[in-house]
Design a protein around this motif. Structure first.
Motif, PDB file in Angstrom:
ATOM      1  N   GLY A 122       4.379   6.645  -0.307  1.00 61.20           N
ATOM      2  CA  GLY A 122       2.995   7.026  -0.111  1.00 61.20           C
ATOM      3  C   GLY A 122       2.784   8.125   0.914  1.00 61.20           C
ATOM      4  N   GLN A 181      -5.517  -0.776  -0.808  1.00 62.72           N
ATOM      5  CA  GLN A 181      -4.397   0.157  -0.643  1.00 62.72           C
ATOM      6  C   GLN A 181      -4.488   0.933   0.662  1.00 62.72           C
ATOM      7  OE1 GLN A 181      -6.749   0.529  -2.996  1.00 62.72           O
ATOM      8  NE2 GLN A 181      -7.667   2.554  -2.727  1.00 62.72           N
ATOM      9  N   ASP A 182      -5.661   0.954   1.289  1.00 66.61           N
ATOM     10  CA  ASP A 182      -5.809   1.697   2.540  1.00 66.61           C
ATOM     11  C   ASP A 182      -5.809   0.800   3.769  1.00 66.61           C
ATOM     12  OD1 ASP A 182      -5.845   4.531   1.987  1.00 66.61           O
ATOM     13  OD2 ASP A 182      -7.610   4.132   0.767  1.00 66.61           O
ATOM     14  N   VAL A 205      -6.810  -3.198  -5.562  1.00 65.66           N
ATOM     15  CA  VAL A 205      -5.970  -2.113  -5.057  1.00 65.66           C
ATOM     16  C   VAL A 205      -5.673  -1.089  -6.159  1.00 65.66           C
ATOM     17  CG1 VAL A 205      -3.958  -3.568  -5.508  1.00 65.66           C
ATOM     18  CG2 VAL A 205      -3.704  -1.606  -4.016  1.00 65.66           C
ATOM     19  N   ASP A 206      -5.638   0.171  -5.772  1.00 62.40           N
ATOM     20  CA  ASP A 206      -5.171   1.245  -6.655  1.00 62.40           C
ATOM     21  C   ASP A 206      -4.475   2.293  -5.796  1.00 62.40           C
ATOM     22  OD1 ASP A 206      -4.632   3.209  -8.452  1.00 62.40           O
ATOM     23  OD2 ASP A 206      -6.692   3.539  -9.108  1.00 62.40           O
ATOM     24  N   ALA A 207      -3.146   2.271  -5.810  1.00 66.45           N
ATOM     25  CA  ALA A 207      -2.370   3.160  -4.936  1.00 66.45           C
ATOM     26  C   ALA A 207      -2.627   4.632  -5.229  1.00 66.45           C
ATOM     27  CB  ALA A 207      -0.876   2.852  -5.081  1.00 66.45           C
ATOM     28  N   ARG A 210      -5.057   5.997  -2.785  1.00 66.62           N
ATOM     29  CA  ARG A 210      -4.783   5.854  -1.359  1.00 66.62           C
ATOM     30  C   ARG A 210      -5.067   7.170  -0.642  1.00 66.62           C
ATOM     31  NH1 ARG A 210       0.080   3.985  -1.535  1.00 66.62           N
ATOM     32  NH2 ARG A 210      -0.502   1.814  -1.119  1.00 66.62           N
ATOM     33  N   ALA A 215       1.230   2.931   3.133  1.00 71.17           N
ATOM     34  CA  ALA A 215       1.998   2.230   2.111  1.00 71.17           C
ATOM     35  C   ALA A 215       3.004   1.234   2.689  1.00 71.17           C
ATOM     36  CB  ALA A 215       2.726   3.236   1.218  1.00 71.17           C
ATOM     37  N   ASP A 259       1.358  -0.315  -7.483  1.00 71.54           N
ATOM     38  CA  ASP A 259      -0.021  -0.785  -7.582  1.00 71.54           C
ATOM     39  C   ASP A 259      -0.985   0.330  -7.961  1.00 71.54           C
ATOM     40  OD1 ASP A 259       0.612  -3.425  -6.789  1.00 71.54           O
ATOM     41  OD2 ASP A 259       0.668  -2.786  -4.701  1.00 71.54           O
ATOM     42  N   GLY A 260      -0.518   1.316  -8.719  1.00 69.87           N
ATOM     43  CA  GLY A 260      -1.374   2.449  -9.020  1.00 69.87           C
ATOM     44  C   GLY A 260      -1.625   2.619 -10.511  1.00 69.87           C
TER      45      GLY A 260
END
Length: 426
Positions: A122, A181-182, A205-207, A210, A215, A259-260
């Motif tokens: 990340g 994710q943040d 969550v959605d990477a 981010r 990460a 996780d994206g």
């Protein structure tokens, strides 16, 4: 919100069935103050029962409330910048400053040596963070930084998470964390210290979205995610296919991590109007955008004017809206969700995270406000790609971007030319 309603109803029914007294203790954590106000209005509709004790907060404010006295003196960001410069790191790049925050957020204080050999994710691929550079950060920046905080009697936000984790447990029964994710690893560790034994905790969550270098792997914080506990929400209920294609062109080559989800035009309900990109001076961009949105205000549509940076960058927008007699509200750093008649919102892209509007305008996407390194895989550029893609994704109906031809942002070049119409302004 649907998850929150279902969990509260199930927990209340269970208490009634067992003859137990409530209330059900519910915590909803959001990304920033703007999103907190928005989610609170929705959450009250889903969990308004007298048997529910509902708290909707940002992580920082919630954790601060658990510190002794309910407050802490937070160290100025300039201190870490000064220490980076003193240690010989570039003073014109945020990358190493972000690296310090990544280090402080991922590793507990007593385990920071793990950073030397840890796999980074990340953060982009450049500049390379070799072991010698990492060791220099630990010895020449982190150690003096800790000494400075002690000398000044101050903390940073990761210290707040550490102190809040040691407070008496809040024993929450239901927790929903949006934009998870943040959160940093240490912030998640803090949250886990305040769950009831029989809790239900949901991370949304959605990477790909981010925007901070936070990460980590779930197992690092003691969470084992079994396949039956992970659900991918494939349907896009907000964007048109045209908007999703534009956003996807910025992030399709970036790592989605575990996780994206890259925006998928096939998951949208309809095609919609093609996004537009305006090339011209800033005042010409804004004038054309406002000409186009005035008719949709008459039918009740909402409009967001988003910019990478706040402060003085909104002065011209405020003046232009006032001259046209258009009412607006400002969302950046506001704690309460506006309830007035304004249909136009001004916000930084950061503060618009998690929100949605019918139309999104992003004038002034120039290199001046989106600086980054020149290396392939530059972490700052990748963060900007995710940020602007997220901003595009706030729109339900239309998106219009703008840039100055002789100072256009690299992000404009990265957009797939087949996903938008270009209009050159005089």
């Amino acid at each position: 919100m649907m998850r929150l309603r279902q969990l509260c109803a199930a927990r209340i029914a269970r208490l009634s069935r067992l003859g137990l007294n409530g209330p059900v203790r519910v915590l909803v954590l959001t990304f920033n103050r703007t999103l907190r106000g928005y989610v609170e209005e929705l959450a009250k509709q889903q969990a308004s029962d007298d048997d529910v004790e509902l708290i909707v907060e940002t992580f920082s404010r919630w954790a601060m409330g658990l510190c002794p006295g309910g407050r802490a003196s937070i160290i100025d960001r300039r201190t870490s910048q000064d220490l980076l410069r003193a240690a010989g790191f570039p003073s014109d790049s945020r990358y190493f400053e972000d690296e310090v925050q990544y280090l402080l957020g991922r590793f507990p204080r007593e385990r920071r040596d793990e950073y030397l050999d840890a796999t980074r994710s990340g953060r982009g691929r450049a500049p390379p963070m070799q072991k010698a550079v990492r060791a220099k950060l630990l010895s020449d920046v982190i150690e003096p930084y800790e000494e400075a905080k002690t000398r000044l009697g101050q903390m940073d936000w990761q210290d707040v998470a550490r102190v809040a984790a040691t407070a008496p447990s809040e024993q929450y029964d239901i927790v929903v964390v949006d934009e998870a994710q943040d959160l940093s690893a240490n912030q998640v560790r803090c949250l886990l210290a305040h769950l009831s034994e029989d809790h239900t905790t949901t991370f949304v969550v959605d990477a790909v979205q981010r925007v901070y270098p936070q990460a980590f792997q779930w197992r690092e914080v003691g969470i084992s995610m079994r396949p039956g506990q992970v659900f991918t929400l494939g349907r896009n209920h907000r964007n048109t296919a045209a908007i999703a294609r534009l956003a996807a062109s910025l992030v399709k080559d970036l790592s989605a991590e575990e996780d994206g989800v890259v925006p998928d035009a096939g998951a949208c309900a309809g095609e919609g109007a093609r996004p537009r990109v305006l090339a011209g001076l800033y005042n010409a961009q804004l004038a054309r955008m406002l000409d186009d949105i005035e008719p949709v205000l008459a039918v009740g549509d909402t409009v967001a004017i988003l910019q990478p940076q706040g402060g003085r960058w909104f002065d011209f927008v405020r003046k232009a809206l006032t001259e046209r007699g258009l009412e607006y509200c400002e969302l950046t750093r506001e704690r309460d969700w506006p309830t007035g008649p304004e249909q136009i919102a001004l916000s930084t892209i950061h503060s618009a995270k998690g929100l949605e509007f019918d139309h999104v305008l992003m004038p002034g996407l120039n290199q001046e406000v989106t600086p980054h390194g020149a290396e392939d895989g530059d972490g700052t550029l990748e963060s900007l790609q995710r940020l602007v893609a997220m901003g595009i994704g706030r729109a339900r109906k239309t998106v219009t971007l703008g840039y100055k031809p002789d100072d256009r942002s690299t992000l404009i070049e990265l957009l797939d030319r087949e996903t938008y119409d270009l209009l050159r302004l005089k």
